[in-house]
Write a protein that holds these residues in place. Sequence first.
Motif, PDB file in Angstrom:
ATOM      1  N   TRP A 162      94.261  53.628  47.855  1.00  9.54           N
ATOM      2  CA  TRP A 162      94.946  54.231  46.700  1.00  9.54           C
ATOM      3  C   TRP A 162      93.935  54.747  45.677  1.00  9.54           C
ATOM      4  N   VAL A 163      92.980  53.884  45.322  1.00  5.33           N
ATOM      5  CA  VAL A 163      91.985  54.253  44.317  1.00  5.33           C
ATOM      6  C   VAL A 163      91.103  55.383  44.820  1.00  5.33           C
ATOM      7  N   GLN A 164      90.703  55.332  46.078  1.00  6.80           N
ATOM      8  CA  GLN A 164      89.857  56.388  46.633  1.00  6.80           C
ATOM      9  C   GLN A 164      90.560  57.738  46.556  1.00  6.80           C
ATOM     10  N   VAL A 165      91.829  57.765  46.914  1.00  7.08           N
ATOM     11  CA  VAL A 165      92.590  59.023  46.873  1.00  7.08           C
ATOM     12  C   VAL A 165      92.746  59.504  45.433  1.00  7.08           C
ATOM     13  N   LYS A 166      93.117  58.608  44.539  1.00  4.24           N
ATOM     14  CA  LYS A 166      93.271  58.991  43.126  1.00  4.24           C
ATOM     15  C   LYS A 166      91.947  59.516  42.567  1.00  4.24           C
ATOM     16  N   ASP A 167      90.849  58.854  42.904  1.00  6.94           N
ATOM     17  CA  ASP A 167      89.541  59.278  42.425  1.00  6.94           C
ATOM     18  C   ASP A 167      89.177  60.658  42.981  1.00  6.94           C
ATOM     19  N   TYR A 168      89.329  60.833  44.285  1.00  5.26           N
ATOM     20  CA  TYR A 168      88.953  62.102  44.905  1.00  5.26           C
ATOM     21  C   TYR A 168      89.719  63.272  44.287  1.00  5.26           C
ATOM     22  N   TYR A 169      91.002  63.071  44.063  1.00  4.93           N
ATOM     23  CA  TYR A 169      91.845  64.151  43.545  1.00  4.93           C
ATOM     24  C   TYR A 169      91.903  64.179  42.013  1.00  4.93           C
ATOM     25  N   ASN A 170      91.109  63.336  41.364  1.00  4.16           N
ATOM     26  CA  ASN A 170      91.053  63.302  39.902  1.00  4.16           C
ATOM     27  C   ASN A 170      92.434  63.097  39.284  1.00  4.16           C
ATOM     28  N   LEU A 171      93.187  62.158  39.844  1.00  9.61           N
ATOM     29  CA  LEU A 171      94.514  61.827  39.338  1.00  9.61           C
ATOM     30  C   LEU A 171      94.413  60.650  38.378  1.00  9.61           C
ATOM     31  N   SER A 172      95.302  60.600  37.424  1.00 10.31           N
ATOM     32  CA  SER A 172      95.307  59.513  36.442  1.00 10.31           C
ATOM     33  C   SER A 172      96.050  58.299  36.987  1.00 10.31           C
ATOM     34  N   VAL A 173      95.910  57.185  36.261  1.00  7.52           N
ATOM     35  CA  VAL A 173      96.666  55.963  36.534  1.00  7.52           C
ATOM     36  C   VAL A 173      97.344  55.541  35.234  1.00  7.52           C
ATOM     37  N   ASP A 174      98.445  54.793  35.348  1.00 10.93           N
ATOM     38  CA  ASP A 174      99.009  54.209  34.127  1.00 10.93           C
ATOM     39  C   ASP A 174      98.467  52.786  33.993  1.00 10.93           C
ATOM     40  N   SER A 175      98.690  52.163  32.851  1.00 10.76           N
ATOM     41  CA  SER A 175      98.069  50.861  32.582  1.00 10.76           C
ATOM     42  C   SER A 175      98.560  49.771  33.539  1.00 10.76           C
ATOM     43  N   ALA A 176      99.855  49.750  33.874  1.00  5.82           N
ATOM     44  CA  ALA A 176     100.371  48.731  34.802  1.00  5.82           C
ATOM     45  C   ALA A 176      99.797  48.932  36.204  1.00  5.82           C
ATOM     46  N   GLU A 177      99.693  50.175  36.626  1.00  2.96           N
ATOM     47  CA  GLU A 177      99.110  50.516  37.923  1.00  2.96           C
ATOM     48  C   GLU A 177      97.649  50.056  37.977  1.00  2.96           C
ATOM     49  N   LYS A 178      96.886  50.368  36.924  1.00  2.98           N
ATOM     50  CA  LYS A 178      95.468  49.991  36.877  1.00  2.98           C
ATOM     51  C   LYS A 178      95.315  48.474  36.893  1.00  2.98           C
ATOM     52  N   ALA A 179      96.143  47.758  36.149  1.00  5.29           N
ATOM     53  CA  ALA A 179      96.081  46.293  36.117  1.00  5.29           C
ATOM     54  C   ALA A 179      96.382  45.699  37.488  1.00  5.29           C
ATOM     55  N   ALA A 180      97.414  46.211  38.147  1.00  4.75           N
ATOM     56  CA  ALA A 180      97.777  45.708  39.480  1.00  4.75           C
ATOM     57  C   ALA A 180      96.658  45.965  40.486  1.00  4.75           C
ATOM     58  N   LEU A 181      96.115  47.160  40.465  1.00  5.11           N
ATOM     59  CA  LEU A 181      95.017  47.490  41.381  1.00  5.11           C
ATOM     60  C   LEU A 181      93.789  46.646  41.085  1.00  5.11           C
ATOM     61  N   GLY A 182      93.478  46.476  39.817  1.00  5.72           N
ATOM     62  CA  GLY A 182      92.332  45.663  39.444  1.00  5.72           C
ATOM     63  C   GLY A 182      92.487  44.223  39.911  1.00  5.72           C
ATOM     64  N   GLY A 183      93.681  43.673  39.777  1.00  6.92           N
ATOM     65  CA  GLY A 183      93.913  42.310  40.237  1.00  6.92           C
ATOM     66  C   GLY A 183      93.697  42.147  41.728  1.00  6.92           C
ATOM     67  N   ILE A 184      94.189  43.101  42.499  1.00  7.25           N
ATOM     68  CA  ILE A 184      93.981  43.055  43.960  1.00  7.25           C
ATOM     69  C   ILE A 184      92.509  43.243  44.287  1.00  7.25           C
ATOM     70  N   LEU A 185      91.882  44.276  43.705  1.00  5.81           N
ATOM     71  CA  LEU A 185      90.494  44.569  44.043  1.00  5.81           C
ATOM     72  C   LEU A 185      89.540  43.453  43.634  1.00  5.81           C
ATOM     73  N   ASN A 186      89.860  42.741  42.577  1.00 13.34           N
ATOM     74  CA  ASN A 186      89.007  41.623  42.161  1.00 13.34           C
ATOM     75  C   ASN A 186      89.087  40.447  43.119  1.00 13.34           C
ATOM     76  N   SER A 187      90.119  40.417  43.970  1.00 11.02           N
ATOM     77  CA  SER A 187      90.238  39.326  44.934  1.00 11.02           C
ATOM     78  C   SER A 187      89.824  39.748  46.351  1.00 11.02           C
ATOM     79  N   CYS A 188      89.362  40.984  46.490  1.00 12.84           N
ATOM     80  CA  CYS A 188      88.946  41.477  47.817  1.00 12.84           C
ATOM     81  C   CYS A 188      87.589  40.903  48.196  1.00 12.84           C
TER      82      CYS A 188
END
Length: 188
Positions: A162-188
């Motif tokens: 998800w993050v790779q695609v958003k980054d490549y296409y220069n798409l934004s995230v909302d705060s809840a989306e960023k928090a959820a992704l950060g929580g998962i990625l911090n446990s990877c």
Amino acid sequence: MGPAVRAMPNPVDAATARGQLAQLTVVEEVTPPGYSRTKFPHWTTQAGTCDTREVVLHRDGQDVTQNAACQAVAGTWYSEYDGATWPDASDLDIDHVVPLKEAWRSGADVWTTAQRQGFANDLTRPQLIAVTDNINQGKGDKDPGKWMVPLASYRCAHSRAWVQVKDYYNLSVDSAEKAALGGILNSC
């Protein structure tokens, strides 16, 4: 037989995804007017009679047989989202990891049709994956702040993609989306 196939592109590693996530622009999302799925031409022809859907089905399946029209008529598919295995391609959807409407809300509303078509048919990044149809339909256009892959063992890979695609296409995230992704990625 369809075009040459390869495995779904592996997403970036967790450290890279965490760095990319930190750089994404945070914008509270609203859906700009004018969204229509038809503004993202998808399942375009990739080679011969093979469209993007059939290429992904062939790539993601095992022992896939295709007819003269390149349609998958036999094989088995494992859905990374829920761990189910399917013997019939009609039980599968090709998921846009970052859904089309989510992309629209995140910046694709200002893209050209050609850019949206490239996004909707992207076989280079981990944007397309064959998954159980009702799981994909339950996801709809939700981001990870509202929906997460049911199979916990795949959440890290999904978040990295998800993050790779958003980054490549220069798409934004909302705060809840960023928090959820950060929580998962911090446990990877």
